[in-house]
Scaffold this motif. Structure first.
Motif, PDB file in Angstrom:
ATOM      1  N   LEU A  89       0.920  -1.086  -0.146  1.00 14.49           N
ATOM      2  CA  LEU A  89      -0.294   0.026   0.654  1.00 14.49           C
ATOM      3  C   LEU A  89       0.981   1.030   0.539  1.00 14.49           C
ATOM      4  O   LEU A  89       1.555   1.555   0.274  1.00 14.49           O
ATOM      5  N   VAL A  90       0.754   2.067  -0.878  1.00 21.12           N
ATOM      6  CA  VAL A  90       1.180   3.696  -0.781  1.00 21.12           C
ATOM      7  C   VAL A  90       0.542   4.644  -1.100  1.00 21.12           C
ATOM      8  O   VAL A  90      -0.510   4.542  -1.814  1.00 21.12           O
ATOM      9  N   ASP A  91       0.086   5.719   0.504  1.00 23.84           N
ATOM     10  CA  ASP A  91      -0.401   5.796   0.972  1.00 23.84           C
ATOM     11  C   ASP A  91      -0.245   7.463   0.328  1.00 23.84           C
ATOM     12  O   ASP A  91       1.149   8.099   1.336  1.00 23.84           O
ATOM     13  N   ALA A  92      -0.320   8.315  -0.994  1.00 22.84           N
ATOM     14  CA  ALA A  92       0.262   9.820  -1.028  1.00 22.84           C
ATOM     15  C   ALA A  92      -0.809  10.560  -0.650  1.00 22.84           C
ATOM     16  O   ALA A  92      -0.852  11.293  -1.582  1.00 22.84           O
ATOM     17  N   GLY A  93      -1.830  10.201   0.156  1.00 23.96           N
ATOM     18  CA  GLY A  93      -2.832  11.476   0.399  1.00 23.96           C
ATOM     19  C   GLY A  93      -3.963  11.934  -0.588  1.00 23.96           C
ATOM     20  O   GLY A  93      -4.892  10.379  -0.404  1.00 23.96           O
ATOM     21  N   ASP A  94      -4.062  12.300  -1.593  1.00 22.13           N
ATOM     22  CA  ASP A  94      -4.940  12.124  -2.457  1.00 22.13           C
ATOM     23  C   ASP A  94      -4.976  10.821  -3.453  1.00 22.13           C
ATOM     24  O   ASP A  94      -5.691  10.789  -3.973  1.00 22.13           O
ATOM     25  N   VAL A  95      -4.175  10.599  -3.351  1.00 20.48           N
ATOM     26  CA  VAL A  95      -3.983   8.441  -4.030  1.00 20.48           C
ATOM     27  C   VAL A  95      -3.882   7.818  -3.410  1.00 20.48           C
ATOM     28  O   VAL A  95      -2.014   7.842  -3.098  1.00 20.48           O
ATOM     29  N   ILE A  96      -4.719   6.607  -3.840  1.00 18.82           N
ATOM     30  CA  ILE A  96      -3.910   5.343  -2.303  1.00 18.82           C
ATOM     31  C   ILE A  96      -4.242   4.530  -3.415  1.00 18.82           C
ATOM     32  O   ILE A  96      -4.403   4.424  -4.798  1.00 18.82           O
ATOM     33  N   VAL A  97      -2.410   4.019  -3.617  1.00 22.68           N
ATOM     34  CA  VAL A  97      -2.061   2.616  -4.358  1.00 22.68           C
ATOM     35  C   VAL A  97      -1.624   1.433  -3.679  1.00 22.68           C
ATOM     36  O   VAL A  97      -0.959   1.366  -2.633  1.00 22.68           O
ATOM     37  N   HIS A  98      -2.419   0.751  -4.309  1.00 22.90           N
ATOM     38  CA  HIS A  98      -2.451  -0.677  -3.549  1.00 22.90           C
ATOM     39  C   HIS A  98      -1.538  -1.650  -4.921  1.00 22.90           C
ATOM     40  O   HIS A  98      -2.109  -1.544  -5.951  1.00 22.90           O
ATOM     41  N   VAL A  99      -0.348  -2.539  -4.418  1.00 22.77           N
ATOM     42  CA  VAL A  99       0.606  -3.399  -5.699  1.00 22.77           C
ATOM     43  C   VAL A  99       0.184  -4.110  -5.291  1.00 22.77           C
ATOM     44  O   VAL A  99       0.874  -5.083  -4.313  1.00 22.77           O
ATOM     45  N   PHE A 100      -0.281  -5.555  -6.438  1.00 25.82           N
ATOM     46  CA  PHE A 100      -0.706  -6.756  -5.545  1.00 25.82           C
ATOM     47  C   PHE A 100       0.244  -7.225  -6.906  1.00 25.82           C
ATOM     48  O   PHE A 100       0.617  -7.333  -7.891  1.00 25.82           O
ATOM     49  N   ARG A 101       0.965  -9.113  -6.087  1.00 24.82           N
ATOM     50  CA  ARG A 101       1.123  -9.741  -7.061  1.00 24.82           C
ATOM     51  C   ARG A 101      -0.032 -10.356  -6.977  1.00 24.82           C
ATOM     52  O   ARG A 101      -0.887 -10.942  -7.004  1.00 24.82           O
ATOM     53  N   PRO A 102      -0.510 -10.946  -9.092  1.00 27.30           N
ATOM     54  CA  PRO A 102      -1.365 -11.286  -9.152  1.00 27.30           C
ATOM     55  C   PRO A 102      -2.229 -12.437  -8.167  1.00 27.30           C
ATOM     56  O   PRO A 102      -3.500 -12.377  -8.428  1.00 27.30           O
ATOM     57  N   GLU A 103      -1.536 -13.079  -7.337  1.00 23.67           N
ATOM     58  CA  GLU A 103      -2.693 -13.887  -6.804  1.00 23.67           C
ATOM     59  C   GLU A 103      -3.078 -13.627  -5.971  1.00 23.67           C
ATOM     60  O   GLU A 103      -4.306 -14.023  -5.559  1.00 23.67           O
ATOM     61  N   VAL A 104      -2.961 -12.887  -4.690  1.00 20.21           N
ATOM     62  CA  VAL A 104      -2.951 -12.472  -3.853  1.00 20.21           C
ATOM     63  C   VAL A 104      -4.498 -11.392  -4.687  1.00 20.21           C
ATOM     64  O   VAL A 104      -4.855 -10.964  -3.709  1.00 20.21           O
ATOM     65  N   ARG A 105      -3.694 -10.271  -5.393  1.00 17.35           N
ATOM     66  CA  ARG A 105      -4.989  -9.175  -5.619  1.00 17.35           C
ATOM     67  C   ARG A 105      -5.651 -10.434  -6.716  1.00 17.35           C
ATOM     68  O   ARG A 105      -7.305  -9.761  -6.344  1.00 17.35           O
ATOM     69  N   GLU A 106      -5.559 -11.515  -6.609  1.00 24.30           N
ATOM     70  CA  GLU A 106      -7.245 -12.529  -7.646  1.00 24.30           C
ATOM     71  C   GLU A 106      -7.505 -12.459  -5.797  1.00 24.30           C
ATOM     72  O   GLU A 106      -9.245 -12.784  -5.798  1.00 24.30           O
TER      73      GLU A 106
END
Length: 121
Positions: A89-106
């Motif tokens: 999880l990257v919290d940039a305040g106005d934008v939150i970004v979630h970066v997953f490995r494909p299996e975890v995202r699924e």
């Protein structure tokens, strides 16, 4: 808040979002989905969800994104989960970004909580 303040906040939010999307593209993030949270959540204006091919790439995508936002906007991001590399999880305040490995995202299917599949962009 005045109209000018709201306009400046939206402009900065959109600029940060564009920087995030450019950074993810540069670092070969896959299946990037952007979800507008404006009017739906007070935590942020935008959420971005993407995948990396491995734990190492997931961590690298998050780290580079944080560095770029610091350089371009002076935004100091909070990063959670980088050591494990499954879901960062990257919290940039106005934008939150979630970066997953494909299996975890699924497994978590986070984007389905916010928008039907047909509305995701």
């Amino acid at each position: 808040m005045t109209a000018d303040t709201v306009a400046n906040t939206n402009l900065k939010s959109d600029q940060i979002l564009q920087c995030v999307l450019t950074s993810l593209d540069d670092d070969k993030a896959e299946e990037v989905v952007t979800i507008s949270l404006a009017g739906r959540s007070s935590i942020s204006d935008h959420m971005v969800i993407c995948s990396g091919r491995s734990s190492r790439q997931v961590g690298a995508i998050a780290e580079k994104l944080s560095e770029r936002l610091k350089e371009e906007f002076g935004v100091f991001c909070k990063i959670e989960g980088k050591d494990a590399g499954d879901w960062v999880l990257v919290d940039a305040g106005d934008v939150i970004v979630h970066v997953f490995r494909p299996e975890v995202r699924e497994f978590y299917q986070l984007e389905k909580m916010w928008v039907p599949t047909s509305d995701a962009s």
